[in-house]
Scaffold this motif. Structure first.
Motif, mmCIF file in Angstrom:
data_model
loop_
_atom_site.group_PDB
_atom_site.id
_atom_site.type_symbol
_atom_site.label_atom_id
_atom_site.label_comp_id
_atom_site.label_asym_id
_atom_site.label_seq_id
_atom_site.Cartn_x
_atom_site.Cartn_y
_atom_site.Cartn_z
ATOM 1 N N TYR A 45 24.894 -29.980 -30.450
ATOM 2 C CA TYR A 45 25.707 -30.969 -31.162
ATOM 3 C C TYR A 45 25.983 -32.185 -30.289
ATOM 4 C CZ TYR A 45 29.546 -32.886 -33.897
ATOM 5 O OH TYR A 45 30.353 -33.709 -34.634
ATOM 6 N N TRP A 46 26.217 -31.947 -29.002
ATOM 7 C CA TRP A 46 26.494 -33.053 -28.086
ATOM 8 C C TRP A 46 25.254 -33.485 -27.309
ATOM 9 C CZ3 TRP A 46 31.312 -29.895 -27.168
ATOM 10 C CH2 TRP A 46 32.363 -30.391 -27.934
ATOM 11 N N TYR A 47 24.096 -33.318 -27.879
ATOM 12 C CA TYR A 47 22.829 -33.796 -27.314
ATOM 13 C C TYR A 47 22.533 -33.237 -25.922
ATOM 14 C CZ TYR A 47 23.252 -37.039 -31.165
ATOM 15 O OH TYR A 47 23.411 -37.574 -32.408
ATOM 16 N N ALA A 48 22.558 -31.946 -25.790
ATOM 17 C CA ALA A 48 22.084 -31.215 -24.599
ATOM 18 C C ALA A 48 22.748 -31.674 -23.310
ATOM 19 C CB ALA A 48 20.578 -31.278 -24.490
ATOM 20 N N ILE A 49 24.010 -31.393 -23.182
ATOM 21 C CA ILE A 49 24.734 -31.672 -21.935
ATOM 22 C C ILE A 49 24.167 -30.799 -20.820
ATOM 23 C CG2 ILE A 49 26.978 -31.513 -20.801
ATOM 24 C CD1 ILE A 49 28.217 -32.082 -23.552
ATOM 25 N N ILE A 50 23.902 -29.547 -21.118
ATOM 26 C CA ILE A 50 23.317 -28.592 -20.178
ATOM 27 C C ILE A 50 21.851 -28.425 -20.577
ATOM 28 C CG2 ILE A 50 23.470 -26.243 -19.281
ATOM 29 C CD1 ILE A 50 26.373 -26.214 -20.296
ATOM 30 N N PRO A 51 20.942 -28.316 -19.608
ATOM 31 C CA PRO A 51 19.536 -28.100 -19.964
ATOM 32 C C PRO A 51 19.372 -26.842 -20.829
ATOM 33 C CG PRO A 51 19.730 -28.607 -17.634
ATOM 34 C CD PRO A 51 21.125 -28.476 -18.174
ATOM 35 N N GLU A 52 18.469 -26.914 -21.778
ATOM 36 C CA GLU A 52 18.372 -25.874 -22.807
ATOM 37 C C GLU A 52 17.836 -24.539 -22.283
ATOM 38 O OE1 GLU A 52 16.505 -25.270 -27.243
ATOM 39 O OE2 GLU A 52 16.365 -27.211 -26.263
ATOM 40 N N VAL A 53 16.832 -24.566 -21.420
ATOM 41 C CA VAL A 53 16.203 -23.318 -20.964
ATOM 42 C C VAL A 53 17.171 -22.454 -20.158
ATOM 43 C CG1 VAL A 53 14.323 -22.359 -19.575
ATOM 44 C CG2 VAL A 53 13.894 -24.293 -21.092
ATOM 45 N N PRO A 54 17.887 -22.991 -19.150
ATOM 46 C CA PRO A 54 18.846 -22.132 -18.444
ATOM 47 C C PRO A 54 19.957 -21.625 -19.365
ATOM 48 C CG PRO A 54 18.468 -24.131 -17.187
ATOM 49 C CD PRO A 54 17.791 -24.303 -18.497
ATOM 50 N N LEU A 55 20.358 -22.444 -20.313
ATOM 51 C CA LEU A 55 21.395 -22.029 -21.253
ATOM 52 C C LEU A 55 20.903 -20.881 -22.136
ATOM 53 C CD1 LEU A 55 24.251 -22.676 -22.213
ATOM 54 C CD2 LEU A 55 23.234 -24.154 -23.928
ATOM 55 N N LEU A 56 19.646 -20.943 -22.553
ATOM 56 C CA LEU A 56 19.079 -19.859 -23.343
ATOM 57 C C LEU A 56 19.012 -18.561 -22.541
ATOM 58 C CD1 LEU A 56 16.224 -21.649 -25.280
ATOM 59 C CD2 LEU A 56 18.306 -20.685 -26.227
ATOM 60 N N TYR A 57 18.582 -18.650 -21.281
ATOM 61 C CA TYR A 57 18.530 -17.448 -20.447
ATOM 62 C C TYR A 57 19.921 -16.859 -20.236
ATOM 63 C CZ TYR A 57 13.599 -17.849 -19.333
ATOM 64 O OH TYR A 57 12.233 -17.876 -19.423
ATOM 65 N N LEU A 58 20.894 -17.711 -19.960
ATOM 66 C CA LEU A 58 22.273 -17.220 -19.796
ATOM 67 C C LEU A 58 22.774 -16.577 -21.083
ATOM 68 C CD1 LEU A 58 23.951 -20.050 -17.712
ATOM 69 C CD2 LEU A 58 23.554 -17.694 -17.010
ATOM 70 N N GLY A 59 22.451 -17.192 -22.212
ATOM 71 C CA GLY A 59 22.870 -16.635 -23.497
ATOM 72 C C GLY A 59 22.243 -15.288 -23.775
ATOM 73 N N VAL A 60 20.966 -15.134 -23.452
ATOM 74 C CA VAL A 60 20.286 -13.851 -23.671
ATOM 75 C C VAL A 60 20.882 -12.774 -22.769
ATOM 76 C CG1 VAL A 60 18.102 -12.630 -23.322
ATOM 77 C CG2 VAL A 60 18.142 -14.777 -24.563
ATOM 78 N N PHE A 61 21.056 -13.096 -21.485
ATOM 79 C CA PHE A 61 21.612 -12.098 -20.567
ATOM 80 C C PHE A 61 23.030 -11.709 -20.950
ATOM 81 C CE2 PHE A 61 18.459 -13.892 -17.404
ATOM 82 C CZ PHE A 61 17.559 -12.864 -17.603
ATOM 83 N N TYR A 62 23.839 -12.692 -21.352
ATOM 84 C CA TYR A 62 25.205 -12.399 -21.766
ATOM 85 C C TYR A 62 25.216 -11.541 -23.030
ATOM 86 C CZ TYR A 62 29.942 -12.985 -23.430
ATOM 87 O OH TYR A 62 31.205 -12.741 -23.894
ATOM 88 N N SER A 63 24.358 -11.852 -23.979
ATOM 89 C CA SER A 63 24.306 -11.082 -25.225
ATOM 90 C C SER A 63 23.850 -9.649 -24.985
ATOM 91 C CB SER A 63 23.377 -11.758 -26.230
ATOM 92 O OG SER A 63 23.861 -13.025 -26.573
ATOM 93 N N ILE A 64 22.841 -9.481 -24.144
ATOM 94 C CA ILE A 64 22.359 -8.133 -23.835
ATOM 95 C C ILE A 64 23.445 -7.341 -23.119
ATOM 96 C CG2 ILE A 64 20.733 -6.841 -22.381
ATOM 97 C CD1 ILE A 64 18.651 -8.977 -23.093
ATOM 98 N N PHE A 65 24.113 -7.955 -22.145
ATOM 99 C CA PHE A 65 25.183 -7.279 -21.408
ATOM 100 C C PHE A 65 26.336 -6.902 -22.345
ATOM 101 C CE2 PHE A 65 29.206 -7.558 -19.074
ATOM 102 C CZ PHE A 65 29.011 -6.514 -18.169
ATOM 103 N N ASN A 66 26.706 -7.819 -23.218
ATOM 104 C CA ASN A 66 27.812 -7.563 -24.135
ATOM 105 C C ASN A 66 27.468 -6.433 -25.105
ATOM 106 O OD1 ASN A 66 29.738 -7.779 -26.298
ATOM 107 N ND2 ASN A 66 30.240 -9.800 -25.508
ATOM 108 N N LEU A 67 26.273 -6.452 -25.667
ATOM 109 C CA LEU A 67 25.855 -5.392 -26.586
ATOM 110 C C LEU A 67 25.762 -4.046 -25.871
ATOM 111 C CD1 LEU A 67 24.912 -4.634 -29.447
ATOM 112 C CD2 LEU A 67 22.593 -5.158 -28.701
ATOM 113 N N ALA A 68 25.230 -4.040 -24.642
ATOM 114 C CA ALA A 68 25.100 -2.789 -23.888
ATOM 115 C C ALA A 68 26.469 -2.197 -23.552
ATOM 116 C CB ALA A 68 24.298 -3.022 -22.614
ATOM 117 N N THR A 69 27.419 -3.035 -23.151
ATOM 118 C CA THR A 69 28.753 -2.510 -22.838
ATOM 119 C C THR A 69 29.441 -1.996 -24.093
ATOM 120 O OG1 THR A 69 29.700 -4.732 -22.984
ATOM 121 C CG2 THR A 69 29.124 -3.916 -20.788
#
Length: 91
Positions: A45-69
């Motif tokens: 929405y705010w035109y990619a303040i954070i680079p997209e690829v690292p944000l996607l990796y962080l999102g995937v790792f956080y989602s996997i960790f959250n689901l596993a816990t």
């Protein structure tokens, strides 16, 4: 990659709906797994303040960790319930 984050979020929400239906417990509207989806949305929405690829990796790792816990906690709850029930009805 973003489809994986959405799929993990849907998997957790579906699992919570099934558990809430079976146990007749209340279901909280907000879930921590939705944080990664909100962060991705705000970044786009705010035109990619954070680079997209690292944000996607962080999102995937956080989602996997959250689901596993979450799944681990539910597994421990079921094991404790069955152990208590076994002790209660033992002759």
């Amino acid at each position: 990659m973003s489809a994986l984050i959405v799929a993990l979020a849907i998997a957790k929400v579906t699992n919570k709906l099934i558990v809430a239906t079976i146990t007749k417990k209340d279901l909280c509207l907000w879930d921590p797994i939705l944080v990664s989806l909100v962060v991705m949305f705000m970044n786009q929405y705010w035109y990619a303040i954070i680079p997209e690829v690292p944000l996607l990796y962080l999102g995937v790792f956080y989602s996997i960790f959250n689901l596993a816990t979450y799944l681990y906690r539910k597994k421990v709850e079921r094991i404790n319930f069955l152990y208590f029930r076994n002790k209660l009805f033992r002759p």
